[in-house]
Motif scaffolding. Structure first.
Motif, mmCIF file in Angstrom:
data_model
loop_
_atom_site.group_PDB
_atom_site.id
_atom_site.type_symbol
_atom_site.label_atom_id
_atom_site.label_comp_id
_atom_site.label_asym_id
_atom_site.label_seq_id
_atom_site.Cartn_x
_atom_site.Cartn_y
_atom_site.Cartn_z
ATOM 1 N N ARG A 5 0.847 -1.324 -0.213
ATOM 2 C CA ARG A 5 0.032 -0.100 0.048
ATOM 3 C C ARG A 5 1.004 1.391 -0.074
ATOM 4 O O ARG A 5 1.941 1.236 0.181
ATOM 5 C CB ARG A 5 -1.066 -0.078 1.316
ATOM 6 C CG ARG A 5 -1.734 -1.102 1.423
ATOM 7 C CD ARG A 5 -2.145 -1.482 2.700
ATOM 8 N NE ARG A 5 -1.026 -1.805 3.465
ATOM 9 C CZ ARG A 5 -1.207 -2.330 4.858
ATOM 10 N NH1 ARG A 5 -2.476 -2.342 5.328
ATOM 11 N NH2 ARG A 5 -0.152 -2.718 5.416
ATOM 12 N N PRO A 6 0.340 2.421 -0.329
ATOM 13 C CA PRO A 6 1.108 3.485 -0.358
ATOM 14 C C PRO A 6 1.729 3.701 1.046
ATOM 15 O O PRO A 6 2.705 4.541 1.196
ATOM 16 C CB PRO A 6 0.129 4.718 -0.655
ATOM 17 C CG PRO A 6 -1.128 4.035 -1.636
ATOM 18 C CD PRO A 6 -1.036 2.633 -0.737
ATOM 19 N N ILE A 7 0.975 3.634 2.141
ATOM 20 C CA ILE A 7 1.747 3.584 3.393
ATOM 21 C C ILE A 7 2.954 3.215 3.528
ATOM 22 O O ILE A 7 3.955 3.544 4.085
ATOM 23 C CB ILE A 7 0.668 3.342 4.465
ATOM 24 C CG1 ILE A 7 1.205 4.147 5.802
ATOM 25 C CG2 ILE A 7 0.365 2.025 4.475
ATOM 26 C CD1 ILE A 7 -0.089 3.869 7.048
ATOM 27 N N ARG A 8 3.001 2.022 3.026
ATOM 28 C CA ARG A 8 4.537 1.301 3.271
ATOM 29 C C ARG A 8 5.569 1.912 2.393
ATOM 30 O O ARG A 8 6.847 1.830 2.527
ATOM 31 C CB ARG A 8 4.307 -0.305 2.716
ATOM 32 C CG ARG A 8 3.445 -0.785 3.631
ATOM 33 C CD ARG A 8 3.237 -2.341 3.461
ATOM 34 N NE ARG A 8 2.484 -2.877 4.697
ATOM 35 C CZ ARG A 8 1.858 -4.259 4.553
ATOM 36 N NH1 ARG A 8 2.090 -4.882 3.421
ATOM 37 N NH2 ARG A 8 1.345 -4.742 5.694
ATOM 38 N N GLN A 9 5.198 2.482 1.350
ATOM 39 C CA GLN A 9 6.115 3.152 0.467
ATOM 40 C C GLN A 9 7.011 4.171 0.966
ATOM 41 O O GLN A 9 7.834 4.530 0.692
ATOM 42 C CB GLN A 9 5.341 3.618 -1.082
ATOM 43 C CG GLN A 9 4.730 2.594 -1.944
ATOM 44 C CD GLN A 9 3.761 3.215 -2.656
ATOM 45 O OE1 GLN A 9 3.851 4.250 -3.284
ATOM 46 N NE2 GLN A 9 3.208 2.287 -3.694
ATOM 47 N N GLN A 151 -3.476 11.446 6.568
ATOM 48 C CA GLN A 151 -2.662 11.579 5.749
ATOM 49 C C GLN A 151 -1.582 10.360 5.349
ATOM 50 O O GLN A 151 -1.408 10.156 4.313
ATOM 51 C CB GLN A 151 -1.933 12.875 5.571
ATOM 52 C CG GLN A 151 -2.846 14.143 5.699
ATOM 53 C CD GLN A 151 -2.174 15.397 5.952
ATOM 54 O OE1 GLN A 151 -1.008 15.410 6.506
ATOM 55 N NE2 GLN A 151 -2.765 16.634 5.480
ATOM 56 N N SER A 153 -2.291 7.340 5.999
ATOM 57 C CA SER A 153 -3.269 6.183 5.604
ATOM 58 C C SER A 153 -3.290 6.134 4.162
ATOM 59 O O SER A 153 -3.391 7.052 3.398
ATOM 60 C CB SER A 153 -4.407 6.186 6.309
ATOM 61 O OG SER A 153 -5.067 4.970 6.200
ATOM 62 N N GLY A 154 -3.507 4.653 3.621
ATOM 63 C CA GLY A 154 -3.732 4.645 2.419
ATOM 64 C C GLY A 154 -5.267 5.097 1.899
ATOM 65 O O GLY A 154 -5.531 5.069 0.609
ATOM 66 N N ASP A 155 -5.968 5.127 2.893
ATOM 67 C CA ASP A 155 -7.325 5.612 2.524
ATOM 68 C C ASP A 155 -7.645 7.032 3.260
ATOM 69 O O ASP A 155 -7.060 7.509 4.153
ATOM 70 C CB ASP A 155 -8.451 4.605 2.978
ATOM 71 C CG ASP A 155 -8.271 4.574 4.554
ATOM 72 O OD1 ASP A 155 -7.272 4.313 5.165
ATOM 73 O OD2 ASP A 155 -9.605 4.812 5.200
ATOM 74 N N GLU A 160 -6.803 2.507 7.188
ATOM 75 C CA GLU A 160 -5.807 1.584 7.014
ATOM 76 C C GLU A 160 -4.899 1.523 8.251
ATOM 77 O O GLU A 160 -4.285 0.728 8.502
ATOM 78 C CB GLU A 160 -5.020 1.873 5.697
ATOM 79 C CG GLU A 160 -4.001 0.930 5.642
ATOM 80 C CD GLU A 160 -3.131 1.363 4.225
ATOM 81 O OE1 GLU A 160 -2.790 0.545 3.420
ATOM 82 O OE2 GLU A 160 -2.952 2.472 4.200
#
Length: 244
Positions: A5-9, A151, A153-155, A160
């Motif tokens: 997910r974006p949060i991990r990026q 911000q 979070s991925g949602d 998330e």
């Protein structure tokens, strides 16, 4: 398990690969072609409980993780980066649930989990407001915890990040830095365990939090650097943070 997910990026480590380039060329005075000699790269080195005082910890902000494979183990007299990964063979015992937690620590853990289950970041914000000190949510300044978590979070609603918090607090934990000002109960225990040499059961636990790609990158980096939670013996939440 939540997919990549974006949060991990935001916390992904992109290791720099050192490329060894062979020295080419033939011997000027000879017609015999010599085989190329390639240098071999050096291998990458990857890196009982004391009574708990009733006195509250002095507030502190955890430092960034800086794994050091050359320094001698600390005797507890110096402040250590938090969280940091122990050397292989020094990993602390892993515990599950709340039966072995001090009452104040279990109370904070349950409050965080209850807030996460509501699906409302604002409920988590209320728990943070009642904390003795503003917990570390980022290594950069955070003005509004609720806005920041949404911000991150991925949602858009921050659900998330709530799911991640719940997953982390349901994982195994460790009691570290006992008897020092940095004494802490840390979730998940991977934050203080070497990622190499995990049992199959432990790898399944890890994959509940991370993707296989994330795990591979963190092993190259030298340790777990995703979200972790640190609660002091007095029940103060010190950090819910990712990164190093």
């Amino acid at each position: 398990m939540i997919a990549a997910r974006p949060i991990r990026q935001a916390v992904m480590i992109l290791p720099l690969l050192a490329l060894a380039v062979p020295a080419g060329g033939a011997q000027a005075a000879a017609d015999i072609e010599r085989p190329a000699v390639w240098p071999i790269a050096a291998p990458i080195l990857e890196p009982g409980l004391a009574p708990v005082s009733d006195d509250p910890l002095h507030p502190f902000a955890p430092l960034k993780q800086t794994p050091d494979q050359t320094t001698e183990p600390s005797d507890g007299s110096e402040t250590s980066p938090a969280p940091a990964e122990p050397a292989v063979g020094k990993a602390p015992p892993v515990h599950y649930g709340d039966t072995e937690l001090p009452r104040a620590v279990a109370r904070m853990r349950n409050a965080l989990m209850d807030a996460a289950r509501t699906g409302q970041v604002e409920e988590l914000g209320r728990v943070l407001e009642q904390n003795e000190m503003p917990p570390t949510l980022s290594f950069d300044p955070v003005d509004d915890p609720v806005t920041f978590l949404k911000q991150a979070s991925g949602d858009a609603e921050g659900r998330e990040i709530l799911a991640l918090l719940l997953e982390i607090l349901e994982a195994g934990w460790v009691h570290v830095d006992v008897g020092t000002p940095q004494e802490m109960y840390v979730w998940p225990y991977f934050a203080r365990w070497p990622l190499d040499g995990l049992s199959p059961e432990q790898e399944v636990e890890l994959y509940r939090i991370l993707t296989a790609f994330d795990v591979d990158e963190m092993r190259r980096h030298g340790g777990y650097i995703f979200y972790r939670v640190g609660i002091g013996p007095d029940g103060t939440l010190h950090y819910f943070v990712a990164g190093e």
